[in-house]
Design an enzyme around this catalytic site. Structure first.
Site, PDB file in Angstrom:
ATOM      1  N   VAL A 180      66.637  86.840  32.551  1.00  0.00           N
ATOM      2  CA  VAL A 180      66.770  85.747  31.585  1.00  0.00           C
ATOM      3  C   VAL A 180      66.553  84.437  32.351  1.00  0.00           C
ATOM      4  O   VAL A 180      66.591  84.428  33.582  1.00  0.00           O
ATOM      5  CB  VAL A 180      68.167  85.773  30.911  1.00  0.00           C
ATOM      6  CG1 VAL A 180      68.361  87.050  30.116  1.00  0.00           C
ATOM      7  CG2 VAL A 180      69.296  85.610  31.928  1.00  0.00           C
ATOM      8  N   SER A 201      58.959  89.003  42.952  1.00  0.00           N
ATOM      9  CA  SER A 201      57.720  88.223  42.902  1.00  0.00           C
ATOM     10  C   SER A 201      56.529  89.100  42.551  1.00  0.00           C
ATOM     11  O   SER A 201      56.464  90.264  42.926  1.00  0.00           O
ATOM     12  CB  SER A 201      57.444  87.559  44.260  1.00  0.00           C
ATOM     13  OG  SER A 201      56.190  86.916  44.203  1.00  0.00           O
ATOM     14  N   LYS A 254      63.792  84.505  48.084  1.00  0.00           N
ATOM     15  CA  LYS A 254      62.823  84.239  47.010  1.00  0.00           C
ATOM     16  C   LYS A 254      62.536  82.739  46.908  1.00  0.00           C
ATOM     17  O   LYS A 254      61.398  82.322  46.664  1.00  0.00           O
ATOM     18  CB  LYS A 254      63.345  84.772  45.657  1.00  0.00           C
ATOM     19  CG  LYS A 254      62.401  84.493  44.473  1.00  0.00           C
ATOM     20  CD  LYS A 254      61.107  85.257  44.588  1.00  0.00           C
ATOM     21  CE  LYS A 254      59.949  84.909  43.707  1.00  0.00           C
ATOM     22  NZ  LYS A 254      59.965  84.221  42.498  1.00  0.00           N
ATOM     23  N   HIS A 264      60.125  82.016  49.585  1.00  0.00           N
ATOM     24  CA  HIS A 264      58.820  82.551  49.143  1.00  0.00           C
ATOM     25  C   HIS A 264      58.126  81.533  48.240  1.00  0.00           C
ATOM     26  O   HIS A 264      56.949  81.218  48.404  1.00  0.00           O
ATOM     27  CB  HIS A 264      59.043  83.873  48.396  1.00  0.00           C
ATOM     28  CG  HIS A 264      57.843  84.359  47.630  1.00  0.00           C
ATOM     29  ND1 HIS A 264      57.448  83.804  46.426  1.00  0.00           N
ATOM     30  CD2 HIS A 264      56.914  85.308  47.912  1.00  0.00           C
ATOM     31  CE1 HIS A 264      56.349  84.396  45.997  1.00  0.00           C
ATOM     32  NE2 HIS A 264      56.006  85.325  46.884  1.00  0.00           N
ATOM     33  N   ASN A 265      58.877  81.008  47.276  1.00  0.00           N
ATOM     34  CA  ASN A 265      58.265  80.086  46.320  1.00  0.00           C
ATOM     35  C   ASN A 265      57.857  78.765  46.972  1.00  0.00           C
ATOM     36  O   ASN A 265      56.834  78.181  46.611  1.00  0.00           O
ATOM     37  CB  ASN A 265      59.221  79.825  45.153  1.00  0.00           C
ATOM     38  CG  ASN A 265      59.180  80.951  44.145  1.00  0.00           C
ATOM     39  OD1 ASN A 265      58.907  82.088  44.502  1.00  0.00           O
ATOM     40  ND2 ASN A 265      59.456  80.667  42.895  1.00  0.00           N
ATOM     41  N   GLU A 322      54.723  79.369  48.561  1.00  0.00           N
ATOM     42  CA  GLU A 322      53.716  79.458  47.479  1.00  0.00           C
ATOM     43  C   GLU A 322      53.236  78.052  47.067  1.00  0.00           C
ATOM     44  O   GLU A 322      52.033  77.816  46.912  1.00  0.00           O
ATOM     45  CB  GLU A 322      54.348  80.200  46.288  1.00  0.00           C
ATOM     46  CG  GLU A 322      53.488  80.296  45.040  1.00  0.00           C
ATOM     47  CD  GLU A 322      54.244  80.958  43.869  1.00  0.00           C
ATOM     48  OE1 GLU A 322      54.989  81.934  44.088  1.00  0.00           O
ATOM     49  OE2 GLU A 322      54.087  80.481  42.738  1.00  0.00           O
ATOM     50  N   TYR A 323      54.172  77.117  46.916  1.00  0.00           N
ATOM     51  CA  TYR A 323      53.805  75.736  46.564  1.00  0.00           C
ATOM     52  C   TYR A 323      52.836  75.177  47.613  1.00  0.00           C
ATOM     53  O   TYR A 323      51.835  74.542  47.289  1.00  0.00           O
ATOM     54  CB  TYR A 323      55.050  74.832  46.544  1.00  0.00           C
ATOM     55  CG  TYR A 323      55.807  74.749  45.244  1.00  0.00           C
ATOM     56  CD1 TYR A 323      56.271  75.896  44.618  1.00  0.00           C
ATOM     57  CD2 TYR A 323      56.098  73.527  44.660  1.00  0.00           C
ATOM     58  CE1 TYR A 323      56.998  75.823  43.443  1.00  0.00           C
ATOM     59  CE2 TYR A 323      56.826  73.438  43.478  1.00  0.00           C
ATOM     60  CZ  TYR A 323      57.276  74.596  42.877  1.00  0.00           C
ATOM     61  OH  TYR A 323      57.998  74.514  41.718  1.00  0.00           O
ATOM     62  N   ARG A 366      53.104  68.007  43.906  1.00  0.00           N
ATOM     63  CA  ARG A 366      53.258  68.600  42.562  1.00  0.00           C
ATOM     64  C   ARG A 366      53.848  67.549  41.620  1.00  0.00           C
ATOM     65  O   ARG A 366      53.426  67.403  40.477  1.00  0.00           O
ATOM     66  CB  ARG A 366      54.152  69.827  42.659  1.00  0.00           C
ATOM     67  CG  ARG A 366      54.336  70.600  41.367  1.00  0.00           C
ATOM     68  CD  ARG A 366      53.216  71.572  41.094  1.00  0.00           C
ATOM     69  NE  ARG A 366      53.301  72.772  41.880  1.00  0.00           N
ATOM     70  CZ  ARG A 366      53.813  73.932  41.459  1.00  0.00           C
ATOM     71  NH1 ARG A 366      54.277  74.041  40.235  1.00  0.00           N
ATOM     72  NH2 ARG A 366      53.818  74.988  42.228  1.00  0.00           N
TER      73      ARG A 366
HETATM   74  C1  6PG Z   1      56.443  84.764  41.693  1.00  0.00           C
HETATM   75  C2  6PG Z   1      56.269  83.314  41.350  1.00  0.00           C
HETATM   76  C3  6PG Z   1      56.911  82.958  40.063  1.00  0.00           C
HETATM   77  C4  6PG Z   1      56.514  81.557  39.611  1.00  0.00           C
HETATM   78  C5  6PG Z   1      57.653  80.633  39.896  1.00  0.00           C
HETATM   79  C6  6PG Z   1      57.281  79.259  40.286  1.00  0.00           C
HETATM   80  O1  6PG Z   1      56.847  84.945  42.815  1.00  0.00           O
HETATM   81  O2  6PG Z   1      56.139  85.641  40.875  1.00  0.00           O
HETATM   82  O3  6PG Z   1      56.828  82.523  42.354  1.00  0.00           O
HETATM   83  O4  6PG Z   1      58.276  83.164  40.223  1.00  0.00           O
HETATM   84  O5  6PG Z   1      55.322  81.178  40.148  1.00  0.00           O
HETATM   85  O6  6PG Z   1      58.453  80.700  38.758  1.00  0.00           O
HETATM   86  O7  6PG Z   1      57.065  78.477  39.192  1.00  0.00           O
HETATM   87  P1  6PG Z   1      56.733  76.949  39.376  1.00  0.00           P
HETATM   88  O8  6PG Z   1      55.534  76.885  40.247  1.00  0.00           O
HETATM   89  O9  6PG Z   1      56.496  76.498  37.978  1.00  0.00           O
HETATM   90  O10 6PG Z   1      57.925  76.301  39.963  1.00  0.00           O
END
Ligand code: 6PG
Length: 386
Positions: free
Chosen positions: A77, A131, A185, A188-189, A192-193, A290
């Site tokens: 959720v 993820s 996590k 990780h994100n 990712e950014y 961002r």
């Molecule tokens: C994942 C992603 C996913 C999503 C994030 C980030 O690992 O599957 O990280 O969780 O990309 O929610 O979202 P934002 O870029 O909008 O912060």
């Protein structure tokens, strides 16, 4: 057969991610029950069920009593207050020893509080980072569980059966104490950014200075994806360049506004980096970029003032420019992973998570958004250190 105590795992939240995880678990041989407040989502899952090993319930009490004890109840959720609302609805229906598993992108400090509060009530609470987006959830995500070690052996076979696999190894492992799963996590994100920001800057350079068109850009990224830069984000970038819009005429990318919002996980990482004093400038810069991207109106005004749109094309030969950019991108990717890994080490000490860094590199090799060939080298480097 009655529904009572029939199902091995329950899922609350049957949105795309929750529904796909349910289907993944059911495909792996688990009997799974689902619950959502939205009757449409219940209908969708029940229509997808091909036999009685999968069922969505319209009432939370029926859902809870349909589960074997001790119960395993996963939540997918929205992060924040909704998680607490769901937990509060569940508590009167549970028995001591039941296990609640939060699979959303929760802030690790919320997870730490929930672990503590629920353990006083004799429930187990486990925070898991997942993820891989919708496709990952359905066919194999990277799964980052942390917390209560006592129940990890109960959860681990389920997680291993649904996770992505690299060289037969499942992309899931125990990430450490307390809120470690959600901490990993978050990092990780943040990475990712930063990778996404670097890819955007590379695109900008090759397009503006190198005058490459979308087809040429596709070729460059496609080539990179077959080399040391191989990564999921490079792969989908290559594919995006060829994507046409709904009329099938124009390139979709040229019609997409250069502005992006955020759910906040990148900013959480920057905030925590300041708290634990871990330098992550690449990730900080990407979070700022961002935010800047969302200021579209202000950027248009600034571009007019500075005449920014009249950027000069480079006089470097296009092949040399591509090579230079590839080298810069490769170095910058390494820097992002390094800053993220260093913060994990620092955070692990600061919060006493005891995060196994080598295992983090290992489970990020498949299923997740930042999966990349270079994680194999990073994992091997940590292996050598052991
Ligand atoms: C994942 C992603 C996913 C999503 C994030 C980030 O690992 O599957 O990280 O969780 O990309 O929610 O979202 P934002 O870029 O909008 O912060």
């Amino acid at each position: 057969m009655t529904d009572s105590h029939n199902y091995q795992v329950g899922m609350i939240g049957l949105g795309t991610m929750g529904c796909n995880l349910v289907l993944n678990m059911n495909n792996s041989g688990y009997r799974v029950a689902g619950y959502d407040k939205d009757p449409l989502k219940i209908d969708v899952l029940n229509k997808l069920a091909t036999n009685d090993s999968l069922k969505a319930f319209a009432g939370i009490a029926d859902f809870v009593s349909s589960l074997q004890t001790p119960r395993i109840i996963m939540l997918l959720v929205p992060a924040g207050k909704v998680v607490d609302y769901v937990i509060n609805d569940l508590i009167p229906l549970l028995q001591p020893g039941d296990i609640i598993v939060d699979c959303g992108n929760s802030h690790f400090t919320d997870t730490a509080i929930r672990v503590e509060t629920l353990s006083k009530l004799k429930f187990h609470f486990v925070g898991i980072g997942i993820s891989g987006g919708e496709t990952g959830a359905r066919y194999g995500p990277s799964i980052m569980p942390g917390g209560d070690k006592e129940v990890y052996p109960v959860l681990s076979p389920i997680l291993q059966s649904i996770a992505a696999r690299v060289n037969e190894q499942p992309c899931t492992a125990y990430m450490g104490n307390g809120a470690a799963g959600h901490y990993v996590k978050m990092v990780h994100n943040g990475i990712e950014y930063a990778l996404m920001q670097l890819i955007s800057e590379t695109y900008h350079l090759l397009k503006k200075s190198g005058s490459l068109n979308n087809t040429q850009l596709h070729q460059v990224f496609d080539q990179w994806n077959k080399s040391r830069l191989q990564a999921y984000l490079i792969e989908i970038t290559a594919a995006i360049f060829l994507q046409k819009d709904e009329n099938g005429k124009d390139f979709l990318l040229d019609n997409i506004l250069d502005t992006a919002h955020q759910k906040g996980t990148g900013a959480w990482m920057s905030q925590d980096a300041m708290t634990i004093q871990s330098p992550i400038p690449s990730i900080d810069a990407s979070v700022s970029q961002r935010m800047l991207s969302a200021l579209k109106k202000e950027r248009i005004e600034a571009a007019d003032i500075d005449n920014i749109n009249n950027e000069k094309t480079s006089d470097i030969h296009s092949e040399s420019l591509e090579n230079l950019v590839e080298e810069a991108l490769h170095a910058a990717f390494i820097i992002c992973y390094t800053q993220g890994m260093a913060m994990l080490q620092q955070g692990s000490l600061y919060y006493k998570f005891d995060i196994p860094i080598k295992d983090v590199a290992s489970i990020w090799r498949g299923g997740c958004i930042i999966r990349a060939a270079m994680l194999e080298d990073i994992m091997q480097a940590y292996e050598k250190e052991e």
